[in-house]
Every structure is written in C-alpha cells, then in structure tokens.
Design a protein around this motif. Sequence first.
Motif, short mmCIF file in Angstrom:
data_model
loop_
_atom_site.label_atom_id
_atom_site.label_comp_id
_atom_site.label_asym_id
_atom_site.label_seq_id
_atom_site.Cartn_x
_atom_site.Cartn_y
_atom_site.Cartn_z
N VAL A 141 0.86 -1.18 0.00
CA VAL A 141 0.00 0.00 0.00
C VAL A 141 0.91 1.24 0.00
O VAL A 141 1.94 1.26 0.68
N VAL A 142 0.52 2.23 -0.81
CA VAL A 142 1.30 3.45 -0.97
C VAL A 142 0.39 4.64 -0.72
O VAL A 142 -0.72 4.70 -1.24
N ALA A 143 0.87 5.59 0.10
CA ALA A 143 0.10 6.80 0.40
C ALA A 143 0.98 8.02 0.15
O ALA A 143 2.20 7.94 0.15
N ARG A 144 0.32 9.15 -0.06
CA ARG A 144 1.01 10.44 -0.20
C ARG A 144 0.52 11.33 0.92
O ARG A 144 -0.68 11.45 1.14
N VAL A 145 1.48 11.95 1.64
CA VAL A 145 1.17 12.75 2.81
C VAL A 145 1.91 14.08 2.72
O VAL A 145 3.11 14.10 2.45
N LYS A 146 1.21 15.17 2.95
CA LYS A 146 1.83 16.50 2.96
C LYS A 146 2.44 16.75 4.33
O LYS A 146 1.77 16.66 5.35
N GLY A 147 3.72 17.01 4.37
CA GLY A 147 4.42 17.35 5.60
C GLY A 147 4.68 18.85 5.67
O GLY A 147 4.20 19.61 4.81
N SER A 148 5.44 19.27 6.64
CA SER A 148 5.79 20.69 6.78
C SER A 148 6.75 21.15 5.70
O SER A 148 6.70 22.29 5.26
#
Length: 168
Positions: free
Chosen positions: A37-44
């Motif tokens: 499973v692959v996710a994209r997450v916005k960080g700082s």
Amino acid sequence: MLDESEYERDDDAAPIDMLESYYAAHGWSHTREDDEVVARVKGSWTEYELRAIWREDDGVLQFLAFPDVRVADERRSDIYETIALVNEQLWVGHFELWSSSGILLYRHAAMIPGEDGGSITLQHTELLVESAIDECERFYPVFQFVLWGGKTPREAIAAALIETQGEA
C-alpha cells in the motif's frame, strides 16, 4: 492521534489492511496492490510517499518513507556522511540512499509474527506511520542544508537540531 471511531476496522487486522484503513481515515491519497500500500502525505517541508510492503512468509512489514529528495552523483559522498551522522540520532529505523537512483529514504522493518499470517493494531500502525513522518520532518532540513545550503554534514546537523526555548 486518530479517533478510532472515525473508521471501521477490527481490533487487529492484517498489516496492509490496517494501513489502508488508517490512510483512508486520514483522507490521504493511497493505492493498494496485493501486499503493498502506498500513500502520499503532505508534511511541513515536502510531500512524503509512504510505502508499506508485507512479507507474510517472513512476518515482516517493510515501511518506507520517501521525502522527495534526489541526490546528484557529485553530492553523494556528502550525503553518505550526513546519513551516517543522522542515523546515530535514531533509535528506530534508518535513512539510506539508493545507489541506483540517488533517492533518499527512511526505512523501518517491523516483525509481526503470527500463526494466522500476522496482524497489527491501530496503535502499532499509528506508531509506525507517525514515527516515520516525524523522523523525515526532523531531518529534512539537515539534508537540504547539505544539498542546497553549502553546509558540511556536521554544520547541517548542528544547525537543524538546535533546541529552541519558549515561543516567539
């Protein structure tokens, strides 16, 4: 922390199923194929790709976080030194540089044994994901200082890990 009532799940679930549910509950863009499973997450600092690969036969969940950093060949020796200094600061997981592509990543493997193929709790899932994101956020400036700021690896670590006191 995620409110457990925000999504449907079992108390324990197969690692990839639990991660997929966790990503969905956060509203993170993700894709699923068999045992990955692959996710994209916005960080700082940047957007992170989170990739989890479940090896049921071995009972190992490989968890990778990619902080969108590519290293040119001529900068690799500085980044290898930086990675060594950064990894000294970590208790769990490590950073590495893929030699074939110059991609920087954070990697952690979790042993999840079980006669039923292994299962993971929401709390374990949250710790796995959040610790990877936290370490990427913590050390992203170090790598940027070396790549773009003209600092040596030791200067970059010192600059990025300054403890601030109080609030502005």
